[in-house]
Write a protein that holds these residues in place. Structure first.
Motif, PDB file in Angstrom:
ATOM      1  N   ILE A   1      -6.203   2.041  -6.202  1.00  0.00           N
ATOM      2  CA  ILE A   1      -5.624   1.832  -5.022  1.00  0.00           C
ATOM      3  C   ILE A   1      -6.303   1.544  -3.720  1.00  0.00           C
ATOM      4  O   ILE A   1      -5.930   0.686  -3.051  1.00  0.00           O
ATOM      5  CB  ILE A   1      -4.465   3.083  -4.889  1.00  0.00           C
ATOM      6  N   ASP A   2      -7.502   2.307  -3.698  1.00  0.00           N
ATOM      7  CA  ASP A   2      -8.374   2.218  -2.580  1.00  0.00           C
ATOM      8  C   ASP A   2      -8.931   0.824  -2.662  1.00  0.00           C
ATOM      9  O   ASP A   2      -9.125   0.220  -1.426  1.00  0.00           O
ATOM     10  CB  ASP A   2      -9.492   3.078  -2.613  1.00  0.00           C
TER      11      ASP A   2
ATOM     12  N   VAL B   1       0.813  -1.239  -0.131  1.00  0.00           N
ATOM     13  CA  VAL B   1       0.095   0.063   0.078  1.00  0.00           C
ATOM     14  C   VAL B   1       0.806   1.225   0.041  1.00  0.00           C
ATOM     15  O   VAL B   1       0.311   2.224  -0.723  1.00  0.00           O
ATOM     16  CB  VAL B   1      -0.998  -0.089   1.165  1.00  0.00           C
TER      17      VAL B   1
ATOM     18  N   HIS C   1      -7.679  -2.104  -3.795  1.00  0.00           N
ATOM     19  CA  HIS C   1      -6.636  -2.958  -3.479  1.00  0.00           C
ATOM     20  C   HIS C   1      -6.425  -2.820  -2.091  1.00  0.00           C
ATOM     21  O   HIS C   1      -6.228  -4.032  -1.199  1.00  0.00           O
ATOM     22  CB  HIS C   1      -5.329  -2.460  -4.018  1.00  0.00           C
ATOM     23  N   THR C   2      -6.405  -1.369  -1.493  1.00  0.00           N
ATOM     24  CA  THR C   2      -6.044  -1.516   0.096  1.00  0.00           C
ATOM     25  C   THR C   2      -7.408  -2.264   0.920  1.00  0.00           C
ATOM     26  O   THR C   2      -7.209  -2.905   1.895  1.00  0.00           O
ATOM     27  CB  THR C   2      -6.174  -0.130   0.463  1.00  0.00           C
TER      28      THR C   2
ATOM     29  N   SER D   1       1.031   4.134  -2.804  1.00  0.00           N
ATOM     30  CA  SER D   1       0.565   5.410  -2.494  1.00  0.00           C
ATOM     31  C   SER D   1       1.726   6.228  -3.293  1.00  0.00           C
ATOM     32  O   SER D   1       1.397   7.385  -3.711  1.00  0.00           O
ATOM     33  CB  SER D   1       0.519   5.678  -1.095  1.00  0.00           C
TER      34      SER D   1
END
Length: 103
Positions: free
Chosen positions: A87-88, A62, A90-91, A66
């Motif tokens: 990305i959110d 993460v 995946h997180t 980022s």
């Protein structure tokens, strides 16, 4: 010789001989029970250690994503919503995987 007034022992009491020492059967049963407890304890410790490893990997991933997000937004500012969304997602998926790990 037993009479109707003498209580009959059962269960754990049967496992102990007259000297207070465990009978051979009781020793085997106790050893088996201890082995089961040891295996369960070792499994729980291994799962927790693995969960820690998976969590560490997820946090590092993460953090890398980022940093990549910051770089990509400078190059392609119009993709900001899509990049942030991916990305959110995946997180969130990593968090769910960690929460379910070992269950």
């Amino acid at each position: 010789m037993s009479s109707s007034l003498t209580p009959r022992s059962s269960g754990v009491i049967d496992l102990v001989s007259g000297t207070g020492a465990l009978s051979k059967r009781a020793e085997r049963e106790l050893a088996t029970h201890l082995d089961v407890v040891k295996v369960a304890t070792l499994r729980a410790a291994a799962v927790e250690q693995a969960r820690g490893y998976v969590t560490t990997e997820a946090v590092q991933t993460v953090a890398a994503l980022s940093a990549l997000e910051e770089q990509l937004l400078q190059v392609a500012p119009l993709a900001e919503g899509r990049i942030k969304h991916l990305i959110d997602q995946h997180t969130l998926a990593a968090g769910v995987a960690i929460a379910r790990f070992g269950r």
